[in-house]
Design a protein around this motif. Structure first.
Motif, mmCIF file in Angstrom:
data_model
loop_
_atom_site.group_PDB
_atom_site.id
_atom_site.type_symbol
_atom_site.label_atom_id
_atom_site.label_comp_id
_atom_site.label_asym_id
_atom_site.label_seq_id
_atom_site.Cartn_x
_atom_site.Cartn_y
_atom_site.Cartn_z
ATOM 1 N N THR A 1 -32.819 -69.852 -28.543
ATOM 2 C CA THR A 1 -32.999 -70.939 -29.504
ATOM 3 C C THR A 1 -33.401 -72.217 -28.787
ATOM 4 O O THR A 1 -32.711 -72.653 -27.860
ATOM 5 N N VAL A 2 -34.513 -72.799 -29.213
ATOM 6 C CA VAL A 2 -35.000 -74.065 -28.677
ATOM 7 C C VAL A 2 -35.335 -74.947 -29.876
ATOM 8 O O VAL A 2 -36.398 -74.804 -30.482
ATOM 9 N N PRO A 3 -34.441 -75.840 -30.283
ATOM 10 C CA PRO A 3 -34.648 -76.615 -31.511
ATOM 11 C C PRO A 3 -35.940 -77.422 -31.555
ATOM 12 O O PRO A 3 -36.584 -77.514 -32.604
ATOM 13 N N ASP A 4 -36.335 -78.025 -30.437
ATOM 14 C CA ASP A 4 -37.554 -78.824 -30.406
ATOM 15 C C ASP A 4 -38.773 -77.898 -30.451
ATOM 16 O O ASP A 4 -38.960 -77.057 -29.568
ATOM 17 N N ARG A 5 -39.611 -78.054 -31.464
ATOM 18 C CA ARG A 5 -40.707 -77.097 -31.672
ATOM 19 C C ARG A 5 -41.731 -77.125 -30.542
ATOM 20 O O ARG A 5 -42.223 -76.082 -30.112
ATOM 21 N N ARG A 6 -42.055 -78.300 -30.041
ATOM 22 C CA ARG A 6 -43.016 -78.381 -28.937
ATOM 23 C C ARG A 6 -42.476 -77.662 -27.697
ATOM 24 O O ARG A 6 -43.198 -76.909 -27.038
ATOM 25 N N GLU A 7 -41.204 -77.888 -27.412
ATOM 26 C CA GLU A 7 -40.598 -77.227 -26.249
ATOM 27 C C GLU A 7 -40.510 -75.729 -26.458
ATOM 28 O O GLU A 7 -40.611 -74.949 -25.502
ATOM 29 N N ALA A 8 -40.295 -75.312 -27.697
ATOM 30 C CA ALA A 8 -40.238 -73.880 -27.987
ATOM 31 C C ALA A 8 -41.587 -73.215 -27.720
ATOM 32 O O ALA A 8 -41.654 -72.117 -27.145
ATOM 33 N N ILE A 9 -42.669 -73.873 -28.134
ATOM 34 C CA ILE A 9 -44.006 -73.334 -27.879
ATOM 35 C C ILE A 9 -44.282 -73.313 -26.382
ATOM 36 O O ILE A 9 -44.839 -72.347 -25.845
ATOM 37 N N ARG A 10 -43.849 -74.376 -25.687
ATOM 38 C CA ARG A 10 -44.017 -74.424 -24.229
ATOM 39 C C ARG A 10 -43.277 -73.259 -23.566
ATOM 40 O O ARG A 10 -43.806 -72.589 -22.677
ATOM 41 N N ARG A 11 -42.044 -73.013 -24.008
ATOM 42 C CA ARG A 11 -41.254 -71.930 -23.431
ATOM 43 C C ARG A 11 -41.938 -70.585 -23.644
ATOM 44 O O ARG A 11 -41.967 -69.741 -22.751
ATOM 45 N N ALA A 12 -42.493 -70.390 -24.820
ATOM 46 C CA ALA A 12 -43.180 -69.129 -25.113
ATOM 47 C C ALA A 12 -44.376 -68.923 -24.200
ATOM 48 O O ALA A 12 -44.600 -67.822 -23.674
ATOM 49 N N VAL A 13 -45.150 -69.987 -23.976
ATOM 50 C CA VAL A 13 -46.318 -69.893 -23.102
ATOM 51 C C VAL A 13 -45.871 -69.626 -21.655
ATOM 52 O O VAL A 13 -46.505 -68.851 -20.928
ATOM 53 N N GLN A 14 -44.775 -70.241 -21.249
ATOM 54 C CA GLN A 14 -44.248 -69.998 -19.902
ATOM 55 C C GLN A 14 -43.808 -68.557 -19.716
ATOM 56 O O GLN A 14 -43.928 -67.993 -18.621
ATOM 57 N N LEU A 15 -43.308 -67.946 -20.778
ATOM 58 C CA LEU A 15 -42.848 -66.560 -20.705
ATOM 59 C C LEU A 15 -44.005 -65.562 -20.719
ATOM 60 O O LEU A 15 -43.846 -64.417 -20.301
ATOM 61 N N ALA A 16 -45.153 -66.001 -21.219
ATOM 62 C CA ALA A 16 -46.288 -65.092 -21.379
ATOM 63 C C ALA A 16 -46.997 -64.834 -20.059
ATOM 64 O O ALA A 16 -47.288 -65.752 -19.302
ATOM 65 N N GLY A 17 -47.281 -63.575 -19.827
ATOM 66 C CA GLY A 17 -48.077 -63.186 -18.669
ATOM 67 C C GLY A 17 -49.502 -62.909 -19.094
ATOM 68 O O GLY A 17 -49.847 -63.018 -20.280
ATOM 69 N N PRO A 18 -50.376 -62.550 -18.148
ATOM 70 C CA PRO A 18 -51.768 -62.240 -18.477
ATOM 71 C C PRO A 18 -51.866 -61.174 -19.562
ATOM 72 O O PRO A 18 -51.147 -60.170 -19.532
ATOM 73 N N ASP A 19 -52.740 -61.434 -20.533
ATOM 74 C CA ASP A 19 -53.023 -60.532 -21.655
ATOM 75 C C ASP A 19 -51.928 -60.483 -22.722
ATOM 76 O O ASP A 19 -52.053 -59.753 -23.706
ATOM 77 N N ASP A 20 -50.839 -61.245 -22.541
ATOM 78 C CA ASP A 20 -49.781 -61.254 -23.550
ATOM 79 C C ASP A 20 -50.212 -62.045 -24.789
ATOM 80 O O ASP A 20 -51.211 -62.766 -24.781
ATOM 81 N N ILE A 21 -49.424 -61.921 -25.854
ATOM 82 C CA ILE A 21 -49.723 -62.571 -27.135
ATOM 83 C C ILE A 21 -48.567 -63.490 -27.521
ATOM 84 O O ILE A 21 -47.408 -63.084 -27.484
ATOM 85 N N VAL A 22 -48.896 -64.733 -27.870
ATOM 86 C CA VAL A 22 -47.906 -65.699 -28.349
ATOM 87 C C VAL A 22 -48.196 -65.991 -29.823
ATOM 88 O O VAL A 22 -49.262 -66.501 -30.159
ATOM 89 N N LEU A 23 -47.243 -65.628 -30.679
ATOM 90 C CA LEU A 23 -47.371 -65.915 -32.103
ATOM 91 C C LEU A 23 -46.542 -67.148 -32.441
ATOM 92 O O LEU A 23 -45.342 -67.192 -32.171
ATOM 93 N N VAL A 24 -47.185 -68.157 -33.039
ATOM 94 C CA VAL A 24 -46.480 -69.347 -33.521
ATOM 95 C C VAL A 24 -46.564 -69.314 -35.046
ATOM 96 O O VAL A 24 -47.627 -69.520 -35.630
ATOM 97 N N ALA A 25 -45.437 -69.012 -35.691
ATOM 98 C CA ALA A 25 -45.433 -68.737 -37.126
ATOM 99 C C ALA A 25 -44.707 -69.816 -37.919
ATOM 100 O O ALA A 25 -43.797 -70.470 -37.422
ATOM 101 N N GLY A 26 -45.126 -69.982 -39.166
ATOM 102 C CA GLY A 26 -44.381 -70.802 -40.109
ATOM 103 C C GLY A 26 -45.099 -72.014 -40.661
ATOM 104 O O GLY A 26 -44.906 -72.377 -41.816
#
Length: 490
Positions: free
Chosen positions: A434-459
């Motif tokens: 859980t990352v309440p701040d939406r910008r930081e949450a998107i940043r965390r997702a991108v940091q977790l993503a490796g080459p060819d991975d998919i990041v879905l930002v929904a809502g």
């Protein structure tokens, strides 16, 4: 300035009592007492937040020429006309249509209703008709358009006054067609009452807006009410694969038509391929490659195709144009970080069904080596029952999940997130954070993503703001994701 006698605006209105002059000239309509002025007719509506009847005296004090109400005030100004009606919202809609010259009668107006797919269908049909050479208007959640002129949208369906004003502008601009989303709120609140539709499209019905409608049955009745009101000259096109699809047609006088990917229907399609580069469908015997992705978009494309053919357009030409069209803004919209080969997808999915559709679509098109990282939240002051359901879906169908704030509105985002976390099973808990701040949450997702991975930002999809405690601050998921890609993937 338009000026019409009051009696001419009441032709289609059920009037219980009338006091004062009936020939008073009306120069405008309003449901907001703050806008009341000489020459105006003020309609006192009973809303969810306030009752317009409380402001009748204010409107009269500001010189309003006429009052439309469901309850007459004890004291009445002899210079003011008072019209007692059984339903002020319905009266306002009929008066607005008359005031603006019944613009919907001068257009081929197509309404799209359902839980998911309204924006995509309305937008695709608008683009298709324009490609066919028609001057066409659009009324949607994302934006309103008069041909190429873009007008910001504040509601899925505007109030009856603004709606008829926009339709009148379309007629004045030479439009022959208009495509509009019809929300359940709009039907229940009589915003589309008095409009003449050439056709209606039903997409699907799932869990949503129960905070307003109270029960699923009320929600269904609101959607069905749109089809019940269609004239016999119109067509009613419904999704035969949705179990509520046939219900929409039960009491409709319109010509009943269906579309399906699974069974017999007026318009049929067969799914041949669903790949990252698009859909491959066979529609009415013709194989076509489309740029849109996902089974849910196969339904959207088929609905739009059916509507166009019912409008008299050539089927082959329609399919040719549809094959080249892209999705509506914020609907499964891709953003690629070429440096790290990470694919971002921004989608408006804010209901369990919509989120599941998006997640399953990604599962169908991704490679086994590609991880799916999902960022999702739920809006405040809306249906709370879907919160744990959406978190459960995200955790079950993603490799990693980050729960975050959406539009908390007047709720505490931590309370919303706690309710979402309640839907996560113990087995899925290790991959959810859980990352309440939406910008930081998107940043965390991108940091977790490796080459060819998919990041879905929904809502939030097309929205360009985040609403907190009544304040809307700039926030665009697509722009934020692009910024973080640029920053982290240099």
């Amino acid at each position: 300035m338009t000026s019409l006698p009051l009696f001419s605006l009441l032709t289609d209105v059920v009037v219980l009592q009338q006091h004062g002059p009936t020939d008073v000239p009306i120069t405008g309509l309003t449901l907001d007492s703050r806008e009341a002025a000489p020459g105006m007719a003020f309609c006192a509506l009973r809303g969810t937040a306030t009752d317009g009847h409380k402001y009748i005296a204010t409107a009269v004090g500001q010189g309003t020429a006429a009052i439309i109400c469901e309850e007459l005030p004890a004291e009445r100004n002899p210079q003011t006309a008072y019209v007692l009606v059984p339903n002020s919202a319905a009266a306002l809609a009929h008066m607005a249509a008359a005031f603006y010259g019944h613009p919907s009668r001068q257009l081929k107006l197509i309404g799209v209703t359902g839980t998911n797919g309204k924006t995509t269908c309305a937008t695709l049909l608008h683009r298709l008709l324009r490609e066919l050479g028609y001057h066409t208007g659009l009324l949607s959640t994302v934006q309103n358009q008069i041909d190429e002129e873009v007008i910001p949208a504040t509601h899925t369906t505007p109030d009856a006054i603004r709606l008829n004003a926009l339709l009148a502008r379309m007629v004045a601009a030479g439009c022959t067609h208009a495509c509009m989303e019809v929300s359940s709120h709009a039907v229940a609140q009589h915003r589309v009452t008095g409009l003449h539709f050439t056709g209606g499209i039903f997409t699907n019905l799932t869990h949503d807006h129960l905070d307003y409608h109270g029960t699923f049955d009320n929600y269904l009745k609101a959607k069905k009410g749109f089809f019940d009101a269609l004239p016999k000259t119109a067509f009613a096109l419904t999704n035969a694969d949705d179990k509520r699809g046939p219900v929409m047609l039960q009491n409709s006088a319109a010509r009943r038509e269906t579309y399906s990917l699974r069974g017999s229907a007026t318009f049929r399609a067969r799914l041949i391929g669903n790949e990252v580069h698009g859909l491959h469908l066979e529609i009415d015997g013709q194989e076509v490659q489309f740029r849109l992705i996902g089974v849910f978009n196969a339904y959207n494309l088929l609905a739009v195709y059916g509507a166009a053919v019912l409008l008299g357009e050539d089927s082959t030409e329609v399919l040719t144009i549809l094959s080249g069209l892209t999705t509506a803004p914020g609907r499964f919209e891709p953003i690629v970080s070429k440096a790290q080969r990470v694919t971002g997808i921004v989608d408006y999915a804010h209901t369990p069904d919509a989120l599941e559709n998006v997640l399953q679509t990604i599962q169908e098109i991704r490679q086994p080596s590609q991880q799916l990282i999902t960022v999702v939240g739920c809006g405040g002051n809306r249906d709370a029952a879907k919160r744990p359901v959406m978190a459960n879906l995200a955790a079950r169908l993603s490799n990693q999940v980050i729960l975050t704030a959406d539009n908390p509105r007047f709720e505490d985002p931590l309370d919303i997130l706690a309710q979402m976390q309640g839907g996560v099973t113990p087995a899925d808990a290790p991959k959810v954070q859980t990352v309440p701040d939406r910008r930081e949450a998107i940043r965390r997702a991108v940091q977790l993503a490796g080459p060819d991975d998919i990041v879905l930002v929904a809502g939030k999809g097309h929205e360009t703001y985040q609403e907190v405690k009544g304040v809307k601050s700039p926030f665009d998921d697509k722009a934020v994701l692009a910024e973080i890609f640029s920053e982290l993937h240099k």
